[in-house]
Design an enzyme around this catalytic site. Structure first.
Site, PDB file in Angstrom:
ATOM      1  NE  ARG A 104      -5.517  -8.818  12.982  1.00 43.07           N
ATOM      2  CZ  ARG A 104      -5.442  -7.650  13.610  1.00 43.07           C
ATOM      3  NH1 ARG A 104      -5.291  -6.534  12.930  1.00 43.07           N
ATOM      4  NH2 ARG A 104      -5.513  -7.605  14.919  1.00 43.07           N
TER       5      ARG A 104
ATOM      6  CD  GLU B 271     -11.872 -11.381  17.843  1.00 45.69           C
ATOM      7  OE1 GLU B 271     -12.216 -12.218  16.989  1.00 45.69           O
ATOM      8  OE2 GLU B 271     -10.748 -10.838  17.843  1.00 45.69           O
TER       9      GLU B 271
ATOM     10  NE  ARG C 219      -4.235 -13.217  10.462  1.00 45.60           N
ATOM     11  CZ  ARG C 219      -4.835 -12.879  11.600  1.00 45.60           C
ATOM     12  NH1 ARG C 219      -6.145 -12.748  11.653  1.00 45.60           N
ATOM     13  NH2 ARG C 219      -4.131 -12.650  12.693  1.00 45.60           N
TER      14      ARG C 219
END
Length: 153
Positions: free
Chosen positions: A46, A54, A89
Site C-alpha cells: 500500500r 476507488e 499490507r
C-alpha cells in the site's frame, strides 16, 4: 550483554525498514496498491502518503492505469518500507529509477495526498501543482476524495 543485543536488534530493525529492496510487480491492484514479489515472497504493498480513487469511483480506472504506466516505464524498481497497516499490507514507497512513484502519482493528478498519513509536507506542493494545471482527477468537476467516497458508498 542482553541489553546490548536488544539495542542492536532495534537498530538493525530500523535499518532494515529504511533500506530499499528490489521488487518485481506481479499486479497493480489499484492506484495505491500493488502485489509484488521480493526475495521469492509475494507482498501486498500500500503506497504511503497517497490515497487513490476507488475502482468503482470516478477516475479509479485511470488512476490504476497511471500507476501501471509509471511502473512499466521504469527499468529498476525498489520498495522502501514504512511498516505495515492494519490489513497486513506492507506500507511504503515505490522508487523507480530514483523517482518516488507515490509522489509521481500526486504530481500527475492520479491520487490525493492522504492528509491523515502525510510524512513529508512537500507532497502538498505536488498536489497544488496538479490542481493548478487541471490535470488528472483535477480535470473533473468536483472530484471527491477517496476517504469521503468510501464513507458515502
Amino acid at each position: 550483554m542482553s541489553r546490548f543485543l536488544i539495542i542492536f536488534s532495534i537498530i538493525f530493525s530500523v535499518l532494515q525498514l529504511s533500506a530499499e529492496q528490489e521488487i518485481k510487480i506481479v499486479r497493480v491492484i489499484d492506484g495505491d496498491t500493488v502485489l509484488a514479489e521480493s526475495r521469492g515472497t509475494e507482498i501486498k504493498i500500500r503506497l504511503s502518503e497517497i490515497d487513490a480513487p476507488e475502482m468503482n469511483q470516478p477516475y479509479g480506472t485511470n488512476s490504476k492505469k497511471c500507476l501501471s504506466e509509471l511502473i512499466r516505464e521504469s527499468s529498476s524498481l525498489k520498495f522502501k518500507s514504512d511498516g505495515q497497516d492494519n490489513y497486513g499490507r506492507s506500507l511504503g514507497w515505490l522508487v523507480a529509477d530514483g523517482k518516488n512513484l507515490n509522489y509521481e502519482m500526486i504530481k500527475q493528478g492520479c491520487a490525493w495526498v492522504y492528509d491523515r498519513y502525510v510524512i513529508n509536507k512537500t507532497i502538498y506542493s505536488f498536489q497544488n501543482g496538479a490542481r493548478l494545471k487541471n490535470i488528472g482527477l483535477w480535470n473533473q468537476n468536483n472530484p471527491v476524495a477517496p476517504w469521503i467516497w468510501r464513507r458515502n458508498n
